[in-house]
Design an enzyme around this catalytic site. Structure first.
Site: not given
Ligand SMILES: Cc1cc2nc3c(=O)[nH]c(=O)nc-3n(C[C@H](O)[C@H](O)[C@H](O)COP(=O)(O)OP(=O)(O)OC[C@H]3O[C@@H](n4cnc5c(N)ncnc54)[C@H](O)[C@@H]3O)c2cc1C
Length: 535
Positions: A473
């Site tokens: 997280h």
């Molecule tokens: C293994 C795991 C288990 C988890 N389990 C849970 C759970 O059970 N329940 C829950 O609520 N949360 C869970 N989480 C946490 C939750 O999924 C994340 O906090 C949330 O998805 C984060 O969202 P975000 O939009 O901040 O980032 P992300 O969803 O990580 O999205 C960022 C995106 O930006 C893209 N990106 C990054 N840099 C660039 C760039 N320079 N150019 C183009 N694209 C780029 C990445 O490839 C990615 O697709 C878990 C996470 C993981 C990894």
């Protein structure tokens, strides 16, 4: 590599198709007059293990959909580097996560508002949780029933998950069948982000229904290298795709949704960050912003493992072709399990207020090193994490190239008064307390981690330093606030430039008490209204 101007112009460029980026792509392209480009570094989400929930056990080692970060050596954790998986695929981390649907509690968002996230207290955010949520139990004052993000009860529950719930009740914790209801505390089964027995990632929930819109373009395999500026305004992005480099202008705004590691990295690569850090990598300073990459937080987690005396666990699931075949035919059975089926929230004796401060995830399998290390036989694991860590880490650049991984200094257990470590000891003790209850007696084999059941607090500390891991997280590294040092203001606009917002887990001032996917989706839902000027 020559930079080619790409056509046509878009109103909004969204960087990253993760939990936040998919929401924005959908909401902003609802207006047919608005042209949206969504750029994602990873591939399409075609792989069947993404969609079959139990496939997450197989995804841990799949490099193609995971950034596979490791922290720098952690001084308080025996100088170990800790694995930080992050989704690199449509849906981002919501395509590889454990699907537990948790929001945190009202006090978490009141904390945000108190820390300068004006307009983000519970009464402000609840409507956005409800708008996103399609809870199969139906709508009520706290839940949405027809939102895009499907939230379901598990179709398949391992008998040991029910044993865990019984044991936790024997240890004195109440049963709770809705951790997002009026009370978070208690133990029970998680509701999961699944639809009809399949994962409901942000890409499935938000992107799929919008893919046919002519005003939305989605480009995968597109790594954004930097954001460009003209006269103090974000004017577009430079990205690489198909072996070529493009400069794509944005008519209105650039929306950075790269997640808690990549968003601060990309700000720094674009000249927004601590001046010394930028200069050290030869990057011209666009805006001096000392706090970019700072305030990094994560939930540290300790696993207690036992051998099981009966063959009920999921330890052999990854080899079980029968379970996969059955799943494909029926969309039911063990293939629909999110593996971390049961868990709960507990208020420890050290809790400073009335909120639960420990979260539990019970796994009917032996999870050593995130499941990357196979142990012989069958067993079960109880995860326990401290929900409100005081330690803060930071993201720094390893180089001036987007293709190089940023440096993660999580700084776990570094708070001055050692409170985080005390809480981790509470976590380990609580796990031991639950797992020793009579409900487990018919199933309990020898202890694995820790190897003895009678460890003193001092020995538990050593165990934690040797074995604690991330529960995935990371947040807070582009903190929102009212103060001049905050990276984004409460409208999520990056301070010091126009036309650029950060919208993802990095803007959280402080971690909510629970998993982070639903809170990120809420952030993006509300951000869409801020961008459209509806609030
Ligand atoms: C293994 C795991 C288990 C988890 N389990 C849970 C759970 O059970 N329940 C829950 O609520 N949360 C869970 N989480 C946490 C939750 O999924 C994340 O906090 C949330 O998805 C984060 O969202 P975000 O939009 O901040 O980032 P992300 O969803 O990580 O999205 C960022 C995106 O930006 C893209 N990106 C990054 N840099 C660039 C760039 N320079 N150019 C183009 N694209 C780029 C990445 O490839 C990615 O697709 C878990 C996470 C993981 C990894």
């Amino acid at each position: 590599m020559p930079v080619r101007p790409a056509a046509p112009a878009y109103d909004y460029i969204i960087i990253g198709a993760g939990s936040a980026g998919c929401v924005l792509a959908n909401r902003l392209s609802e207006d047919p007059d608005v042209r949206v480009l969504l750029l994602e570094a990873g591939p399409r989400d075609w792989h069947p293990f993404i969609h079959m929930p139990a496939g997450l056990a197989k995804l841990v080692n799949r490099k193609g959909v995971n950034w596979n970060y490791d922290t720098a050596p952690e001084p308080q954790l025996d100088n170990r580097t800790l694995w930080w998986p992050r989704g690199k695929v449509l849906g981002g981390s919501s395509s590889i996560n454990a699907m537990c649907y948790i929001r945190g509690v009202p006090g978490d968002y009141d904390d945000w508002a108190a820390r300068g996230a004006t307009g983000w207290h519970w009464d402000n955010v609840l409507p956005y949780f409800r708008r996103s949520e399609g809870n199969r139990r139906g709508a009520d004052a706290l839940h949405g029933g027809d939102g895009p993000l499907a939230v379901s009860d598990l179709r398949h529950v391992n008998p040991l998950s029910r044993v865990f719930i019984e044991a936790a009740q024997q240890a004195g914790f109440p049963h709770n069948d809705d951790f997002n209801g009026p009370q978070q505390a208690g133990v029970g089964l998680y509701q999961v982000t699944q639809k009809d027995g399949a994962r409901c990632s942000a890409a499935v929930a938000y992107l799929r229904p919008a893919r046919e819109r002519p005003n939305l373009t989605v480009e995968t395999g597109a790594l954004v290298n930097r954001i460009t500026f003209e006269s103090g305004r974000a004017s577009g992005v430079v990205y690489g795709a198909r072996g070529r480099a493009f400069h794509q202008p944005a008519a209105r705004e650039v929306l950075l949704c790269g997640g808690a590691i990549n968003s601060p990295q990309l700000l720094m690569l674009s000249g927004i960050g601590p001046a010394e850090e930028l200069r050290a990598h030869g990057i011209a300073v666009q805006v001096e912003a000392a706090d970019v990459g700072g305030n990094l937080q994560d939930h540290l987690d300790i696993c207690t493992l036992y051998h099981a005396t009966q063959r009920l666990t999921y330890d052999r699931l990854s080899d079980a072709r029968i379970a996969w075949g059955y799943y494909l035919r029926n969309r039911s059975g063990a293939g629909t399990s999110n593996i971390a089926e049961a868990g709960g929230f507990v208020r420890s004796r050290l809790a400073p207020d009335d909120r639960a401060d420990i979260q539990l995830h019970f796994v009917p399998a032996m999870l050593d090193d995130h499941g990357r290390k196979r142990l012989a036989g069958d067993g079960y694991t109880l995860h326990a994490c401290f929900l409100r860590p005081r330690s803060r880490g930071r993201i720094r650049l390893a180089s001036a190239r987007a293709s190089d991984k940023a440096r993660i200094e999580a700084n776990y257990l570094s708070d001055a008064d050692g409170f985080d470590l005390k809480m981790m000891v509470e976590c380990a003790r609580l796990s031991r307390e639950i797992l020793k209850q009579s409900a487990f007696a018919p199933y309990r084999g020898a202890p694995i981690y820790p190897a003895r059941e009678d460890l003193s607090d001092c020995e538990l500390e050593a165990f934690i330093r040797a074995k604690a891991e991330s529960v995935y997280h990371p947040a807070g590294s582009c903190r929102m606030g009212e103060d001049a040092a905050s990276v984004v203001d409460p409208q999520l606009r990056v301070r010091g430039v126009d036309g650029l917002r950060v919208i993802d887990a990095s803007v959280m001032p402080v971690l909510p008490g629970g998993n982070t996917n639903a809170p990120v989706i809420m952030i993006a839902e509300r951000a869409a209204d801020l961008i459209r000027g509806c609030i």
